[in-house]
Design a protein around this motif. Sequence first.
Motif, PDB file in Angstrom:
ATOM      1  N   CYS A 136       0.859  -1.184   0.000  1.00 54.56           N
ATOM      2  CA  CYS A 136       0.000   0.000   0.000  1.00 54.56           C
ATOM      3  C   CYS A 136       0.898   1.238   0.000  1.00 54.56           C
ATOM      4  O   CYS A 136       2.115   1.149   0.223  1.00 54.56           O
ATOM      5  CB  CYS A 136      -0.942   0.003   1.197  1.00 54.56           C
ATOM      6  SG  CYS A 136      -2.248  -1.253   1.082  1.00 54.56           S
ATOM      7  N   THR A 178      -4.760   8.653   1.134  1.00 51.50           N
ATOM      8  CA  THR A 178      -5.509   7.405   1.009  1.00 51.50           C
ATOM      9  C   THR A 178      -4.483   6.290   0.891  1.00 51.50           C
ATOM     10  O   THR A 178      -3.369   6.524   0.438  1.00 51.50           O
ATOM     11  CB  THR A 178      -6.376   7.468  -0.271  1.00 51.50           C
ATOM     12  OG1 THR A 178      -7.312   8.539  -0.151  1.00 51.50           O
ATOM     13  CG2 THR A 178      -7.092   6.168  -0.555  1.00 51.50           C
ATOM     14  N   GLY A 193      -3.423   3.662  -1.335  1.00 50.74           N
ATOM     15  CA  GLY A 193      -3.490   2.951  -2.595  1.00 50.74           C
ATOM     16  C   GLY A 193      -3.010   1.525  -2.393  1.00 50.74           C
ATOM     17  O   GLY A 193      -2.422   1.192  -1.360  1.00 50.74           O
ATOM     18  N   ALA A 233      -8.515   1.493  -4.003  1.00 47.49           N
ATOM     19  CA  ALA A 233      -7.980   1.994  -2.734  1.00 47.49           C
ATOM     20  C   ALA A 233      -8.325   1.053  -1.592  1.00 47.49           C
ATOM     21  O   ALA A 233      -9.440   0.538  -1.494  1.00 47.49           O
ATOM     22  CB  ALA A 233      -8.520   3.388  -2.456  1.00 47.49           C
ATOM     23  N   ILE A 261      -9.709   4.517   2.830  1.00 46.20           N
ATOM     24  CA  ILE A 261      -9.982   5.894   2.406  1.00 46.20           C
ATOM     25  C   ILE A 261     -10.244   6.770   3.629  1.00 46.20           C
ATOM     26  O   ILE A 261     -10.566   6.271   4.707  1.00 46.20           O
ATOM     27  CB  ILE A 261     -11.176   5.954   1.433  1.00 46.20           C
ATOM     28  CG1 ILE A 261     -12.457   5.506   2.133  1.00 46.20           C
ATOM     29  CG2 ILE A 261     -10.902   5.108   0.201  1.00 46.20           C
ATOM     30  CD1 ILE A 261     -13.701   5.670   1.259  1.00 46.20           C
TER      31      ILE A 261
END
Length: 609
Positions: A164, A178, A180, A195, A198
Amino acid sequence: MNNILKNTMTAAAIALSISAGASDIQIDYLGTNNTLVRVKGANRYLMLPVQESNEDAKVNVLVNGNIERSFAVRLAKTKVDYTVPFDLSPFDGKDVVLDIVSSQGRASVREAKQDACWSNFSLSDTIDCANKEKYRPLYHHTPEWGWMNDPNGMFYKDGVWHLCYQWNPYGSKWQNMTWGSSTSTDLIHWEHHPAAIIPNGLGMVFSGSSAIDRSGSAGFGKDAVVAMYTSAGVSQMQSLAVSHDNGLTYDIYPANPVITMETEARDPNMFWDNDKKQWILVLAHALEHEMLFFTSPDMKQWTLRGSFGKGLGAQGGVWECPDLFRLKVDGTDKEKWMLICNINPGGPFGGSAVQYFTGDFDGNTFKADTDKNGNVATKWLDYGKDNYALVSWSDVPDGRRVAIGWMSNWQYAAEVPTMQFRSANTLPREIRLFEGLDGETYASCGVAQEMLGLRGKTFTEAKRLSVSGKKKSFALPESNSGACEITLDMNKGKSSKILLTLSNKEGECVSMWYDTAANTFSVDRRKSGITDFSQDFASVTTAPVLDTESTLSLRVFVDTSSIEVFGNGGRFAITNLVFPKSPYTTLTVSSEGGKGNISNLKVYSLNLK
């Protein structure tokens, strides 16, 4: 006529319904800086037109009058630089209203109506992620679009590397943090996913870590993947999220936050202590220049046990993105703990960088090693300008410690000459410990063994060269935008310097040299290509060569916008961005102060399929 009715009629008279070129989009201008965008229909994405020179507009996403989501985006006023998608699928079958408040002032309704964004909203069922950027790397991980910084929530499970990262889905400047999400089976080819986490009412999603709860100690089930991250609103708090599908989606823990403090603290890194059967958490006490240590039986209830760092190491800027793990010291029967402490600014050549400490950790307290004078030395994991927020994957088998960093520098990250996306990750590195000739413990940061899978055919080869003041040149591959790997061994002989230069037809070049007298290796990117976007970019970076043997082995990785140098298996590393106007096509070697030797020179083309 009373004033209330008069004001209502005036508002109605100036309300505008503007066609956006799509029958399912209606735009109503409400005043100086407030606009509604109404979306109907069954398309997957609303494409938002962005102009990077604008200030952020705030967008509240309304469904049935309730705010379902909020974000910021630099909506286009005079031109559209690119578009970014807003995913409508969570609101399938419902009418969506974007309540937009822009920060820029407008002189009149006529001026507002002419803003470029209003006529460039569109609906689509797909996202065009084709690379439109000259400088997008060919074999480094990047987001498909938008801004990226710190790697986050990294773990290895069932043959898959999960990565991430701090991501802005709505533009290529920092905002809307956020998580990803990408995965890979070989650390070379990456698959992008929606995503993972969030922002919510507690704030944006800052950096953190993920771990596999093998025993189900947190109550989320055996083998659940649990993430801890910083919720960043008015204050910074630590929150949990849990995944039951191997990190592809996360559910937010309803009792968040699990750690609150009166001072700024962030970037939690947690792991299971199998000796004491407890969870350990390292948290960056950013402005206090220290790391905090917590323990927990269940990831939910945490107890502060100790701290480390005040007055030690590099103390500039803020301390961020910690990592703590235990490794064997190569060639010995010793084990040491290594504490990574990313710092910004205060790096050895300005801006952000990765420092580390080795020592002992008892589950509560970290005690750093000292040198022969009793001092805690400042040690750097990379001596380039562009390796920051480096942290490692959890749960990697065979005792390996594989890490990756953000390949940029906060001094200029938002100004580099890309737009569809900003920033890549470094190549994955394997961290090991070794003893220097001075008896101290150091970390090596060599490229991960998986990167051998990049090697294609040998493009250039020279078994042995005597180098002098007369330059010798070799061609580099022109295919794949010049991406290649270069390996060679340097023997200083009677030279004072051995020099390598990468150059292109425009005369741009990156110079590298081994200073045999000072026992250092340097990379000069001052003439590398485009450098004028920041006064801090043009630079010379220098690493100590800890070994005093006469031979220095190098691996150099060249991508479209980066050069990574690894010496003696990673006993030093230098990571630098470059932006040449055309690929480097020539490697030149020479020496100063006498003859030196280069052997085992190979230039590999890369297998990028």
